[in-house]
Design an enzyme around this catalytic site. Structure first.
Site, mmCIF file in Angstrom:
data_model
loop_
_atom_site.group_PDB
_atom_site.id
_atom_site.type_symbol
_atom_site.label_atom_id
_atom_site.label_comp_id
_atom_site.label_asym_id
_atom_site.label_seq_id
_atom_site.Cartn_x
_atom_site.Cartn_y
_atom_site.Cartn_z
ATOM 1 N N GLU A 54 0.827 -1.204 0.000
ATOM 2 C CA GLU A 54 0.000 0.000 0.000
ATOM 3 C C GLU A 54 0.862 1.255 0.000
ATOM 4 O O GLU A 54 2.048 1.221 0.333
ATOM 5 C CB GLU A 54 -0.920 0.008 1.217
ATOM 6 C CG GLU A 54 -1.938 -1.097 1.179
ATOM 7 C CD GLU A 54 -2.849 -1.115 2.390
ATOM 8 O OE1 GLU A 54 -3.819 -1.876 2.354
ATOM 9 O OE2 GLU A 54 -2.597 -0.388 3.372
ATOM 10 N N GLU A 65 -1.198 -10.044 -6.520
ATOM 11 C CA GLU A 65 -1.148 -10.742 -7.804
ATOM 12 C C GLU A 65 -0.227 -10.017 -8.782
ATOM 13 O O GLU A 65 0.542 -10.651 -9.509
ATOM 14 C CB GLU A 65 -2.551 -10.849 -8.423
ATOM 15 C CG GLU A 65 -3.531 -11.623 -7.572
ATOM 16 C CD GLU A 65 -4.307 -10.760 -6.581
ATOM 17 O OE1 GLU A 65 -5.437 -11.135 -6.258
ATOM 18 O OE2 GLU A 65 -3.793 -9.711 -6.128
#
Length: 142
Positions: A54, A65
């Site tokens: 983040e 992913e």
């Protein structure tokens, strides 16, 4: 993170699960506190893993992913044979829409996508089930 697939009779799911679980613990999720790990096996049988990262400037972060796919490409892999996403949510933790499209770039419609959590694999899908009638490289033509 990379690790060779074990020769187990579970199609390498144990190795994918452990790689995703391990890398999830390394996620940088100080804002949502929602850690996700992903591990994929490429066409050579090599496992590549990634975690969400983040950023204070939403939505600049990176999904797990996407990290696993980037690791695969950097290591020379070009095709996703299977992918497992590991998260600890109230419901299934499946790839977001953008990651479904990222997976689509390197996978076939029958590629297995496994949603897992602390208790193991909760559900398995094919890419076609998660992203029906998808847009892919062949759509662009030559």
């Amino acid at each position: 993170m990379r690790a060779a697939v074990s020769g187990q009779g579970d199609d390498g799911l144990t190795a994918l699960f452990e790689a995703a679980r391990t890398v999830r613990a390394r996620a940088h999720a100080p804002y949502s506190r929602f850690r996700v790990g992903a591990a994929l096996r490429d066409e050579r049988g090599v496992i590549h893993a990634g975690c969400n990262v983040e950023n204070a400037a939403y939505p600049v972060g990176t999904c797990a992913e996407a990290g696993a796919i980037a690791a695969m490409i950097a290591a020379g892999g070009r095709h996703i044979a299977a992918i497992l996403v590991y998260g600890d949510g109230a419901g299934l933790v499946t790839p977001c829409g953008a990651c479904r499209q990222r997976i689509r770039e390197f996978a076939r419609p029958d590629t297995p996508i496994h949603a897992a959590g602390p208790d193991g694999i909760a559900k398995s899908f094919t890419l076609a089930e998660l992203l029906p009638e998808s847009f892919g490289p062949e759509t662009l033509g030559e």
